[in-house]
Write a protein that holds these residues in place. Sequence first.
Motif, PDB file in Angstrom:
ATOM      1  N   VAL A 125     -10.675  -0.083   1.645  1.00  0.00           N
ATOM      2  CA  VAL A 125      -9.914   1.105   1.226  1.00  0.00           C
ATOM      3  C   VAL A 125     -10.712   2.390   1.408  1.00  0.00           C
ATOM      4  CG1 VAL A 125      -8.470  -0.134  -0.427  1.00  0.00           C
ATOM      5  CG2 VAL A 125     -10.659   0.821  -1.176  1.00  0.00           C
ATOM      6  N   LEU A 144      -5.873   2.467   6.677  1.00  0.00           N
ATOM      7  CA  LEU A 144      -5.050   2.418   5.472  1.00  0.00           C
ATOM      8  C   LEU A 144      -3.970   1.347   5.573  1.00  0.00           C
ATOM      9  CD1 LEU A 144      -4.275   3.536   2.728  1.00  0.00           C
ATOM     10  CD2 LEU A 144      -2.952   5.319   3.886  1.00  0.00           C
ATOM     11  N   ALA A 153      -3.389  -1.684   3.077  1.00  0.00           N
ATOM     12  CA  ALA A 153      -2.129  -1.893   2.361  1.00  0.00           C
ATOM     13  C   ALA A 153      -1.686  -3.349   2.456  1.00  0.00           C
ATOM     14  CB  ALA A 153      -1.056  -0.972   2.937  1.00  0.00           C
ATOM     15  N   PHE A 155      -5.579   2.189  -3.947  1.00  0.00           N
ATOM     16  CA  PHE A 155      -4.551   2.264  -2.896  1.00  0.00           C
ATOM     17  C   PHE A 155      -3.215   2.721  -3.469  1.00  0.00           C
ATOM     18  CE2 PHE A 155      -0.924  -0.392  -1.423  1.00  0.00           C
ATOM     19  CZ  PHE A 155      -0.581   0.364  -0.310  1.00  0.00           C
TER      20      PHE A 155
END
Length: 729
Positions: free
Chosen positions: A557, A563, A567, A602
Amino acid sequence: MSCCDLAAAGQLGKAGIMASDCEPALNQAEGRNPTLERYLGALREAKNDSEQFAALLLVTKAVKAGDIDAKTRRRIFDAVGFTFPNRLLTSKEAPDGCPDHVLRALGVALLACFCSDPELAAHPQVLNKIPILSTFLTARGDPDDAARRSMIDDTYQCLTAVAGTPRGPRHLIAGGTVSALCQAYLGHGYGFDQALALLVGLLAAAETQCWKEAEPDLLAVLRGLSEDFQKAEDASKFELCQLLPLFLPPTTVPPECYRDLQAGLARILGSKLSSWQRNPALKLAARLAHACGSDWIPAGSSGSKFLALLVNLACVEVRLALEETGTEVKEDVVTACYALMELGIQECTRCEQSLLKEPQKVQLVSVMKEAIGAVIHYLLQVGSEKQKEPFVFASVRILGAWLAEETSSLRKEVCQLLPFLVRYAKTLYEEAEEANDLSQQVANLAISPTTPGPTWPGDALRLLLPGWCHLTVEDGPREILIKEGAPSLLCKYFLQQWELTSPGHDTSVLPDSVEIGLQTCCHIFLNLVVTAPGLIKRDACFTSLMNTLMTSLPALVQQQGRLLLAANVATLGLLMARLLSTSPALQGTPASRGFFAAAILFLSQSHVARATPGSDQAVLALSPEYEGIWADLQELWFLGMQAFTGCVPLLPWLAPAALRSRWPQELLQLLGSVSPNSVKPEMVAAYQGVLEELARANRLCREAMRLQAGEETASHYRMAALEQCLSEP
């Protein structure tokens, strides 16, 4: 020695030394030629250049070029050596009345004689002449001069002989030969056809190095060949079809060549031709499709018709080759057709700026479906002894491309083939794993325009992942994949590929396919979590996967540009944590705490308060890092919020940890600073789920939320369940 004598010496033939017909040499079976022996002795005993010239001329009377065997040639070399040819090649002054190139011609003729011996062709004294020889190819002079023509022929013989040695191509490329050959061909002077033939050989032997050393010159040749191809009206266009793929750059084709190449192919493929005429055109089109996608095909009606023709011809060729039993498959042609089918799949699934109109797409999908049926039929016949053959890999590749976009048609046939695909992918994975050749595992393998070598190790799993992602949603195919051991194989594959992204590896040079493959694996696992939760609980491979996710997310992260992968990892880990909540690894261990802290990071950083001109109140907006990829990210984010909510009551330590991270307080502060009208209902629901569950799970969380005006905020957003929870003691 007169100039005429020197000119006569310069006429030494391609094998080295010409001879008169009146005094033929004895061949090896009849013994040595006494006259030749005497003249060789004179060569060895010559005290100056004049005597050496004279002896060489005498040798020409005793030896025929075609009759020189290896031993005789070697004895001539022993008598002459390299010193004399070296002086001839570097001499700047010729005798009075002689052209400047006569001495050089004789030197090249001697080298040509020596180079017909492979051992001498690789000799350092020959290799260091490559730069000099290369300059002879482009030297100006009288094109009708017989001596100059003979020198050019001998030069090509020397260079061709060097190219035939194991390390010869590398030396030629380093010596500037590729550029010289390109210039010689483009000049269309004497011997330009030999230049093209030698260029073809060098490109076949060392394509990457050739382009690295002489890209501008090779592009100039490509442009010339493309123009010739477009203009050709005779059989030469079919010859150019076979040559052009060798001159296409490894990366992409210059746009200025598109029109000529496409126009030439359109004329060929639009005619009624025999297979030997059509197949090279299909292979050229496939190479262009691989290098340029559809960019080389013009927009508009003519382009769409041409693309439809290409794909139709490719599908017909595939069906004819794979449906007929007992016939030998032309694997290079069918592999090229696969590349054209792949282009068709891409264009049929493209929503914007597609070359094809909807009726054309419908027709092509129908045709490609029949061709894919033939591919499945072929793969069902493949035995274990053929699994390492490159054509099988190419067939699996095109099937993977089809399944990535279409799994509803041919479902029965696909299900019938699934056991083979799992076994095939497992075989290639395990053998590559034993060899520890990770670079080949992750290489972006593409369909080759030429027949590859005897073995072609490839990452078959990467090709099948998108199709398997679709199939794991369906009950029937998913049961087959589970029965055949696909989930365990995918876990091993994921863990192995993940190692490539670890801190010990240079992630900047990893192909995009590695990260895309990891994301697709995550999607498959997400499907299994939802549709087969019992499998996650009982199969030990998922415990190992969970451990990897927990230890990896904290660093992931923090990395820029990753990203979307973060995720996937966060959401998958959160969903698996709900199913594996009783595992010791999730009972507040450092790894589990680090994972949930990273997951909170996140989830919490997705939205910010943003001021709006002319308004006193800010609005809820996406963070800059999330904004550009939210279309791909939002489903994972909402699923992650839901999964985190589900984990809170299962892991008693999680609510206090969330409180220490200040996520609930900051979330309420964010909601209190923006206009409620700017927060969409689905966002309100997601936020309420997390806040309510944290409040119910821990008294300290409830108190912290009250201090952050939690009840008032819940009332503003009509979060009735949260408001009621916070009103309780």
